[in-house]
Design a protein around this motif. Structure first.
Motif, PDB file in Angstrom:
ATOM      1  N   TYR A  73       0.840  -1.315   0.034  1.00 36.58           N
ATOM      2  CA  TYR A  73      -0.107   0.117   0.001  1.00 36.58           C
ATOM      3  C   TYR A  73       0.837   1.231  -0.112  1.00 36.58           C
ATOM      4  O   TYR A  73       1.931   1.459   0.299  1.00 36.58           O
ATOM      5  N   GLY A  74       0.471   2.303  -0.679  1.00 34.68           N
ATOM      6  CA  GLY A  74       1.136   3.707  -0.654  1.00 34.68           C
ATOM      7  C   GLY A  74       0.175   4.725  -1.160  1.00 34.68           C
ATOM      8  O   GLY A  74       0.077   4.570  -2.411  1.00 34.68           O
ATOM      9  N   GLN A  75      -0.035   5.781  -0.534  1.00 36.63           N
ATOM     10  CA  GLN A  75      -0.989   6.643  -1.094  1.00 36.63           C
ATOM     11  C   GLN A  75      -0.225   7.539  -2.123  1.00 36.63           C
ATOM     12  O   GLN A  75      -0.888   8.070  -2.976  1.00 36.63           O
ATOM     13  N   LEU A  76       0.908   7.550  -1.731  1.00 38.23           N
ATOM     14  CA  LEU A  76       1.775   8.626  -2.548  1.00 38.23           C
ATOM     15  C   LEU A  76       2.457   7.855  -3.942  1.00 38.23           C
ATOM     16  O   LEU A  76       2.678   8.497  -4.868  1.00 38.23           O
ATOM     17  N   GLY A  77       2.749   6.674  -3.560  1.00 36.16           N
ATOM     18  CA  GLY A  77       3.460   5.878  -4.573  1.00 36.16           C
ATOM     19  C   GLY A  77       4.884   5.545  -4.332  1.00 36.16           C
ATOM     20  O   GLY A  77       5.344   6.180  -3.101  1.00 36.16           O
ATOM     21  N   LEU A  78       5.541   4.601  -5.017  1.00 32.77           N
ATOM     22  CA  LEU A  78       6.830   4.437  -4.767  1.00 32.77           C
ATOM     23  C   LEU A  78       7.831   5.619  -4.766  1.00 32.77           C
ATOM     24  O   LEU A  78       7.804   6.434  -5.751  1.00 32.77           O
ATOM     25  N   LEU A  79       8.543   5.748  -3.708  1.00 33.62           N
ATOM     26  CA  LEU A  79       9.679   6.846  -3.620  1.00 33.62           C
ATOM     27  C   LEU A  79      10.588   6.978  -4.793  1.00 33.62           C
ATOM     28  O   LEU A  79      10.721   8.086  -5.488  1.00 33.62           O
ATOM     29  N   PRO A  80      11.033   5.842  -5.272  1.00 33.06           N
ATOM     30  CA  PRO A  80      12.040   5.713  -6.475  1.00 33.06           C
ATOM     31  C   PRO A  80      11.501   6.316  -7.553  1.00 33.06           C
ATOM     32  O   PRO A  80      11.981   6.971  -8.489  1.00 33.06           O
ATOM     33  N   LEU A  81      10.066   5.990  -7.960  1.00 33.73           N
ATOM     34  CA  LEU A  81       9.465   6.258  -9.181  1.00 33.73           C
ATOM     35  C   LEU A  81       9.130   7.947  -8.952  1.00 33.73           C
ATOM     36  O   LEU A  81       9.336   8.730 -10.037  1.00 33.73           O
ATOM     37  N   ARG A  82       8.731   8.326  -7.903  1.00 28.89           N
ATOM     38  CA  ARG A  82       8.364   9.607  -7.848  1.00 28.89           C
ATOM     39  C   ARG A  82       9.690  10.606  -7.865  1.00 28.89           C
ATOM     40  O   ARG A  82       9.538  11.627  -8.380  1.00 28.89           O
ATOM     41  N   GLU A  83      10.916  10.114  -7.524  1.00 24.94           N
ATOM     42  CA  GLU A  83      12.177  10.936  -7.760  1.00 24.94           C
ATOM     43  C   GLU A  83      12.431  10.929  -9.210  1.00 24.94           C
ATOM     44  O   GLU A  83      12.948  11.899  -9.630  1.00 24.94           O
ATOM     45  N   VAL A  84      11.956   9.879  -9.821  1.00 25.62           N
ATOM     46  CA  VAL A  84      12.161   9.890 -11.312  1.00 25.62           C
ATOM     47  C   VAL A  84      11.474  10.883 -11.938  1.00 25.62           C
ATOM     48  O   VAL A  84      11.963  11.682 -12.812  1.00 25.62           O
ATOM     49  N   ILE A  85      10.273  10.905 -11.582  1.00 22.62           N
ATOM     50  CA  ILE A  85       9.370  11.806 -12.097  1.00 22.62           C
ATOM     51  C   ILE A  85       9.569  13.168 -11.940  1.00 22.62           C
ATOM     52  O   ILE A  85       9.722  14.237 -12.780  1.00 22.62           O
ATOM     53  N   ALA A  86      10.120  13.706 -10.591  1.00 21.33           N
ATOM     54  CA  ALA A  86      10.597  14.797 -10.120  1.00 21.33           C
ATOM     55  C   ALA A  86      11.703  15.299 -10.926  1.00 21.33           C
ATOM     56  O   ALA A  86      11.604  16.662 -11.332  1.00 21.33           O
ATOM     57  N   ALA A  87      12.694  14.380 -11.201  1.00 21.93           N
ATOM     58  CA  ALA A  87      13.686  14.766 -11.877  1.00 21.93           C
ATOM     59  C   ALA A  87      13.503  15.385 -13.314  1.00 21.93           C
ATOM     60  O   ALA A  87      14.223  16.116 -13.837  1.00 21.93           O
ATOM     61  N   ARG A  88      12.458  14.522 -14.165  1.00 21.72           N
ATOM     62  CA  ARG A  88      12.186  14.976 -15.230  1.00 21.72           C
ATOM     63  C   ARG A  88      11.592  16.428 -15.313  1.00 21.72           C
ATOM     64  O   ARG A  88      11.871  17.071 -16.214  1.00 21.72           O
ATOM     65  N   TYR A  89      10.790  16.672 -14.392  1.00 27.58           N
ATOM     66  CA  TYR A  89      10.157  18.027 -14.297  1.00 27.58           C
ATOM     67  C   TYR A  89      11.340  18.819 -14.183  1.00 27.58           C
ATOM     68  O   TYR A  89      11.185  20.110 -15.060  1.00 27.58           O
ATOM     69  N   SER A  90      12.258  18.553 -13.538  1.00 31.50           N
ATOM     70  CA  SER A  90      13.219  19.598 -12.995  1.00 31.50           C
ATOM     71  C   SER A  90      14.204  19.940 -14.259  1.00 31.50           C
ATOM     72  O   SER A  90      14.672  20.959 -14.587  1.00 31.50           O
ATOM     73  N   GLU A  91      14.381  19.011 -15.117  1.00 31.46           N
ATOM     74  CA  GLU A  91      15.024  18.811 -16.371  1.00 31.46           C
ATOM     75  C   GLU A  91      14.300  19.804 -17.247  1.00 31.46           C
ATOM     76  O   GLU A  91      15.069  20.090 -18.201  1.00 31.46           O
ATOM     77  N   ARG A  92      13.046  19.743 -17.211  1.00 27.51           N
ATOM     78  CA  ARG A  92      12.203  20.433 -18.208  1.00 27.51           C
ATOM     79  C   ARG A  92      12.154  22.002 -17.824  1.00 27.51           C
ATOM     80  O   ARG A  92      11.239  22.710 -18.376  1.00 27.51           O
ATOM     81  N   GLY A  93      12.579  22.368 -16.655  1.00 28.29           N
ATOM     82  CA  GLY A  93      12.588  23.880 -16.331  1.00 28.29           C
ATOM     83  C   GLY A  93      11.275  23.924 -15.137  1.00 28.29           C
ATOM     84  O   GLY A  93      11.410  25.148 -14.668  1.00 28.29           O
ATOM     85  N   LEU A  94      11.024  22.852 -14.505  1.00 24.75           N
ATOM     86  CA  LEU A  94       9.998  23.056 -13.504  1.00 24.75           C
ATOM     87  C   LEU A  94      10.719  22.188 -12.012  1.00 24.75           C
ATOM     88  O   LEU A  94      10.626  21.237 -11.911  1.00 24.75           O
ATOM     89  N   PRO A  95      11.503  23.004 -11.119  1.00 24.66           N
ATOM     90  CA  PRO A  95      12.174  22.261 -10.047  1.00 24.66           C
ATOM     91  C   PRO A  95      11.091  21.495  -9.038  1.00 24.66           C
ATOM     92  O   PRO A  95      10.120  22.219  -8.816  1.00 24.66           O
ATOM     93  N   THR A  96      11.398  20.170  -8.955  1.00 24.28           N
ATOM     94  CA  THR A  96      10.415  19.590  -8.257  1.00 24.28           C
ATOM     95  C   THR A  96      10.974  18.437  -7.415  1.00 24.28           C
ATOM     96  O   THR A  96      11.969  17.935  -7.788  1.00 24.28           O
ATOM     97  N   HIS A  97      10.485  18.381  -6.489  1.00 26.45           N
ATOM     98  CA  HIS A  97      10.757  17.198  -5.343  1.00 26.45           C
ATOM     99  C   HIS A  97       9.783  16.242  -5.224  1.00 26.45           C
ATOM    100  O   HIS A  97       8.847  16.246  -5.630  1.00 26.45           O
TER     101      HIS A  97
END
Length: 473
Positions: free
Chosen positions: A141-165
């Motif tokens: 279970y996990g309401q937010l989702g797996l942390l490694p996946l969220r980190e990958v998605i956050a890094a993609r947003y940061s690369e596109r010009g939207l700093p994200t954690h």
């Protein structure tokens, strides 16, 4: 479960221009075809109770015998169920099969803009099965989702010009599921939600399913109407606005940086939450899109939806929400009332795909660009009276027909085993009868086969309509 009754005026608006008269096709059959199309498109929801025969005949200005014959035909086909004193309600035939994309078969689906799985999907799931082992000792279970996946998605947003954690990302079961969750958190019955017009039909369905009222802002011939957007926000005071700036569905257009900045400023001034759907963001063919619209929002109030469905494969059924950490925390509490999280295997597969996207996405884009250009050439050769602009991205053309023939064409196409996406699916009732969405995701040979089958049907319909118009002059 009680049926929802649909008023005759509402049904008339949904039907659009269903009637072709004079015609060799009996009027009752034309009505049955149009109603069946609404059911198959999902615009007539299952368990909806239709108006009575007398009421419907009066509203449509046809005989009661015509209505009775149409409803009886749909009952025989398994699309309606009638009980004495309760009218007819919408069902689906028990034996209805899913349309197949086979040139050998009779059924072809040109209503869905999506790709089949590539070989990378098998690789992703193979990897996910191995990577899953350490997680099996936990609940899953996990309401937010797996942390490694969220980190990958956050890094993609940061690369596109939207700093994200990572704490600004929540994994959900597809972008549409994310929209439904946002609507549940932010809206109440009767609230207005501004949308592009046309827009993604399932977004309209989600808004209406939340008991909200969609309000359309018409798209001009190119770009977005920022003045119209500002005026609509001022006049209707919506709870939020849903936009698709990155290869908009169905038009394929991409919002430039200046427009993104202006839209974000308008929303900030009016304190309107923007929900931005980036489902198509990876499917660009000439140039990658500008930074995310949320990058132009210094207050951090834009909510962004993403999805693995179009970039990788619809069968993943995985998406995400990118928002402020406070909004994500509130969404997690809202989600507690609906579900316990997203499937673990799909999250691990999506993580692998996102980490390896550079190895296969360029080839996928090149393949789609070739199919796009082939589709354009086929339409120009076989349907010269269709008008369209070549989309910069996405998976479909937004075709303007020479007259309001969308519903008639789609209904007739069902008769030869081809399911089309009439323009009326992509707007509020009564709109876009002159338009047709034409996906180009199919293999070029399959697409050509489908268009050649449609050609004589279109020629007959268009010629007949032209003759009728001339006789009225």
């Amino acid at each position: 479960m009680s049926s929802r009754r649909l008023g005759s005026q509402s049904l008339q608006r949904l039907l659009g221009r269903w009637q072709q008269a004079p015609s060799r096709t009996p009027l009752w059959r034309q009505l049955a075809d149009a109603l069946r199309l609404l059911i198959l498109d999902g615009r007539l929801a299952l368990d909806t109770r239709l108006p009575g025969e007398r009421e419907l005949a009066l509203t449509l200005d046809v005989s009661r015998t015509t209505v009775a014959s149409a409803l009886a035909h749909l009952r025989d086909e398994g699309y309606l169920e009638s009980r004495h004193g309760s009218g007819s309600r919408v069902i689906l035939p028990d034996n209805r099969s899913v349309p197949t994309l086979s040139t050998a078969g009779m059924s072809l689906d040109l209503s869905t803009a999506a790709l089949s799985a590539g070989p990378e999907i098998h690789q992703a799931y193979t990897h996910a099965l191995t990577a899953m082992t350490p997680w099996l000792s936990q609940t899953g279970y996990g309401q937010l989702g797996l942390l490694p996946l969220r980190e990958v998605i956050a890094a993609r947003y940061s690369e596109r010009g939207l700093p994200t954690h990572a704490d600004e990302v929540m994994i959900v079961n597809g972008a549409l599921s994310g929209l439904a969750l946002v609507l549940r958190m932010l809206t109440g019955p009767g609230d207005r939600v501004v949308v592009d017009h046309p827009t993604y039909p399932l977004a309209i369905a989600a808004i209406q399913g939340a008991s909200c009222r969609p309000v359309g802002v018409s798209l001009p011939q190119s770009g977005w109407d920022t003045d119209g957007f500002a005026a609509t926000l001022a006049q209707t005071a919506p709870r939020l606005a849903y936009l698709m700036p990155d290869f908009h569905n169905p038009t394929g257009r991409c919002m430039d940086s200046a427009t993104r900045a202006e839209i974000a400023a308008i929303a900030a001034r009016t304190r309107t939450t923007l929900v931005v759907d980036e489902t198509m963001v990876d499917l660009w063919y000439n140039a990658s899109p500008p930074p995310p619209l949320a990058a132009f929002d210094p207050q951090g109030t834009v909510i962004t939806l993403g999805s693995a469905g179009k970039s990788f494969w619809g069968g993943l059924r995985l998406g995400w929400i990118r928002a402020s950490s406070r909004t994500i925390a509130t969404l997690a509490q809202t989600r507690d009332t609906l579900e316990l999280g997203s499937p673990l295997l799909e999250q691990l597969a999506t993580q692998w795909l996102m980490e390896n996207a550079r190895s296969f996405l360029p080839a996928r884009r090149e393949m789609l660009k070739t199919r796009r250009d082939r589709c354009a050439a086929l339409m120009q050769a076989h349907f010269p009276d269709w008008r369209f602009q070549t989309p910069d991205g996405g998976l479909s053309f937004w075709v303007e027909l020479p007259d309001r023939l969308s519903t008639l064409f789609a209904a007739r196409a069902e008769g030869i085993g081809i399911h089309l996406g009439p323009g009326t699916r992509f707007g509020l009732p009564g709109a876009f009868e002159r338009y047709l969405r034409m996906p180009f995701a199919l293999d070029s040979a399959e697409l050509e086969h489908a268009l050649l089958r449609l050609k004589p049907l279109w020629m007959t319909l268009n010629q007949h309509h032209t003759l009728v118009k001339r006789s009225m002059v």
